[in-house]
Motif scaffolding. Structure first.
Motif, PDB file in Angstrom:
ATOM      1  N   LEU A   1       0.870  -1.229  -0.114  1.00  0.00           N
ATOM      2  CA  LEU A   1       0.118  -0.074  -0.060  1.00  0.00           C
ATOM      3  C   LEU A   1       1.094   1.317  -0.143  1.00  0.00           C
ATOM      4  O   LEU A   1       1.779   1.326   0.760  1.00  0.00           O
TER       5      LEU A   1
ATOM      6  N   LYS B   1       1.265   5.768  -0.885  1.00  0.00           N
ATOM      7  CA  LYS B   1       0.347   7.082  -0.542  1.00  0.00           C
ATOM      8  C   LYS B   1      -0.481   7.295  -1.850  1.00  0.00           C
ATOM      9  O   LYS B   1      -1.679   7.737  -1.674  1.00  0.00           O
TER      10      LYS B   1
ATOM     11  N   ILE C   1      -3.593   5.036  -1.236  1.00  0.00           N
ATOM     12  CA  ILE C   1      -4.560   5.665  -0.189  1.00  0.00           C
ATOM     13  C   ILE C   1      -5.607   6.782  -0.706  1.00  0.00           C
ATOM     14  O   ILE C   1      -6.472   6.926  -0.434  1.00  0.00           O
TER      15      ILE C   1
ATOM     16  N   HIS D   1      -8.187   5.831  -2.667  1.00  0.00           N
ATOM     17  CA  HIS D   1      -9.108   5.430  -1.832  1.00  0.00           C
ATOM     18  C   HIS D   1     -10.133   6.457  -1.355  1.00  0.00           C
ATOM     19  O   HIS D   1     -11.211   6.228  -1.437  1.00  0.00           O
ATOM     20  N   LEU D   2      -9.393   7.418  -1.028  1.00  0.00           N
ATOM     21  CA  LEU D   2      -9.986   8.779  -0.576  1.00  0.00           C
ATOM     22  C   LEU D   2     -11.015   9.428  -1.788  1.00  0.00           C
ATOM     23  O   LEU D   2     -11.985   9.687  -1.544  1.00  0.00           O
TER      24      LEU D   2
ATOM     25  N   LEU E   1     -14.628   8.666  -0.599  1.00  0.00           N
ATOM     26  CA  LEU E   1     -15.228   9.850   0.094  1.00  0.00           C
ATOM     27  C   LEU E   1     -15.514  11.045  -0.893  1.00  0.00           C
ATOM     28  O   LEU E   1     -16.043  12.342  -0.642  1.00  0.00           O
TER      29      LEU E   1
ATOM     30  N   LEU F   1     -13.511  12.848  -2.492  1.00  0.00           N
ATOM     31  CA  LEU F   1     -12.501  14.293  -2.560  1.00  0.00           C
ATOM     32  C   LEU F   1     -12.040  14.080  -3.802  1.00  0.00           C
ATOM     33  O   LEU F   1     -11.681  13.107  -4.778  1.00  0.00           O
TER      34      LEU F   1
ATOM     35  N   ARG G   1      -6.809  16.092  -6.403  1.00  0.00           N
ATOM     36  CA  ARG G   1      -5.729  16.944  -5.686  1.00  0.00           C
ATOM     37  C   ARG G   1      -6.000  16.979  -4.237  1.00  0.00           C
ATOM     38  O   ARG G   1      -4.986  17.110  -3.430  1.00  0.00           O
ATOM     39  N   GLU G   2      -7.158  16.964  -3.649  1.00  0.00           N
ATOM     40  CA  GLU G   2      -7.536  17.175  -2.380  1.00  0.00           C
ATOM     41  C   GLU G   2      -6.992  15.820  -1.517  1.00  0.00           C
ATOM     42  O   GLU G   2      -6.444  15.793  -0.475  1.00  0.00           O
TER      43      GLU G   2
ATOM     44  N   GLU H   1      -3.483  15.807  -1.392  1.00  0.00           N
ATOM     45  CA  GLU H   1      -2.903  16.769  -0.365  1.00  0.00           C
ATOM     46  C   GLU H   1      -2.755  16.155   1.155  1.00  0.00           C
ATOM     47  O   GLU H   1      -2.275  16.275   2.107  1.00  0.00           O
ATOM     48  N   MET H   2      -4.287  15.647   1.380  1.00  0.00           N
ATOM     49  CA  MET H   2      -4.673  15.244   2.575  1.00  0.00           C
ATOM     50  C   MET H   2      -3.793  14.033   2.858  1.00  0.00           C
ATOM     51  O   MET H   2      -3.422  14.103   4.086  1.00  0.00           O
ATOM     52  N   VAL H   3      -3.639  13.044   1.804  1.00  0.00           N
ATOM     53  CA  VAL H   3      -2.423  11.990   2.481  1.00  0.00           C
ATOM     54  C   VAL H   3      -1.235  12.443   2.781  1.00  0.00           C
ATOM     55  O   VAL H   3      -0.411  12.031   3.859  1.00  0.00           O
TER      56      VAL H   3
ATOM     57  N   MET I   1      -0.271  15.673   3.899  1.00  0.00           N
ATOM     58  CA  MET I   1      -0.283  16.143   5.064  1.00  0.00           C
ATOM     59  C   MET I   1      -0.663  15.223   6.294  1.00  0.00           C
ATOM     60  O   MET I   1      -0.204  15.747   7.573  1.00  0.00           O
ATOM     61  N   PHE I   2      -1.491  14.141   6.069  1.00  0.00           N
ATOM     62  CA  PHE I   2      -1.325  13.457   7.269  1.00  0.00           C
ATOM     63  C   PHE I   2      -0.137  12.878   7.916  1.00  0.00           C
ATOM     64  O   PHE I   2      -0.111  12.886   9.086  1.00  0.00           O
ATOM     65  N   PHE I   3       0.428  12.477   6.670  1.00  0.00           N
ATOM     66  CA  PHE I   3       2.005  11.907   7.261  1.00  0.00           C
ATOM     67  C   PHE I   3       2.792  12.831   7.777  1.00  0.00           C
ATOM     68  O   PHE I   3       3.670  12.718   8.593  1.00  0.00           O
TER      69      PHE I   3
END
Lengths: 98, 97
Positions: free
Chosen positions: A3, A5, A8, A11-12, A16, A18, A21-22, A25-27, A29-31
């Motif tokens: 797996l 980034k 993941i 998957h978002l 979801l 998103l 681009r969102e 960035e989400m993934v 920024m999460f890390f």
């Protein structure tokens, strides 16, 4: 297959809704937020998943494995991950061939 | 930092503006996705952060701490994390700074 980034983020995007681009960035920024908290000396507790703890290691003797030369391993701070109960239970029953 | 603090920070700092509720759903989805991957025996590799894999623990004979009775425990897998280069270096530099 591992797996990553990108997977993941995909998957978002799918689950979801998103936009790509969102999701990316989400993934990212999460890390980054987890790294940043650990860098600043904070433990990170993600309930249900696990904790990232910091441990201080004292200087200890080491060796250059190639030359056999003795060199001290300096004192350092390291990250240890302690999986939570929920994650442990999910993983424990895996009967694969690893 | 807890999960809810992580969600707050992400909601504040992302360039892409998302309502906190959506960030919360996204964080939960990321963690579920990661847990699911490990539960299926699949590694996780995030460059600069680290990798998660499974380590096997062979069967052993344990003891019930209350009664002292021997119980055989079957082999199992446990999650293992290895920090990546950037994480290792930043955490260690953080100690000196």
């Amino acid at each position: 297959m591992a797996l990553t980034k990108a997977a993941i983020a995909e998957h978002l995007f799918e689950e979801l809704g998103l936009n790509k681009r969102e999701a990316k960035e989400m993934v990212e920024m999460f890390f980054e937020e987890i790294r940043s908290a650990l860098e600043q000396g904070y433990q990170v507790k993600l309930s249900g998943f696990g904790n990232f703890d910091l441990r201080e290691k004292k200087q200890r003797p080491g060796r250059n494995p190639k030359t056999g030369e003795e060199i001290p391993i300096s004192a350092r701070r390291v990250v240890v991950f302690r999986p939570g109960q929920k994650l442990k239970l999910k993983v424990e029953t895996y009967a694969g061939t690893e | 930092m807890t999960k809810s603090e992580l969600i707050e920070r992400l909601a504040e700092r992302m360039r892409v503006q998302l309502p906190e509720k959506d960030v919360e759903l996204a964080v939960k989805a990321i963690l579920d996705c990661m847990a699911h991957s490990l539960a299926n025996g699949e590694r996780i590799e995030v460059r600069g952060f680290g990798s998660f894999s499974l380590h096997y623990r062979p069967p052993r004979v344990g003891r019930n701490p209350k009664t002292g009775e021997a119980v055989s425990l079957s082999g199992k897998y446990v999650p293992h994390f290895k920090a990546g280069k950037e994480l290792r270096e930043r955490v260690n530099a953080g100690m000196k700074g």
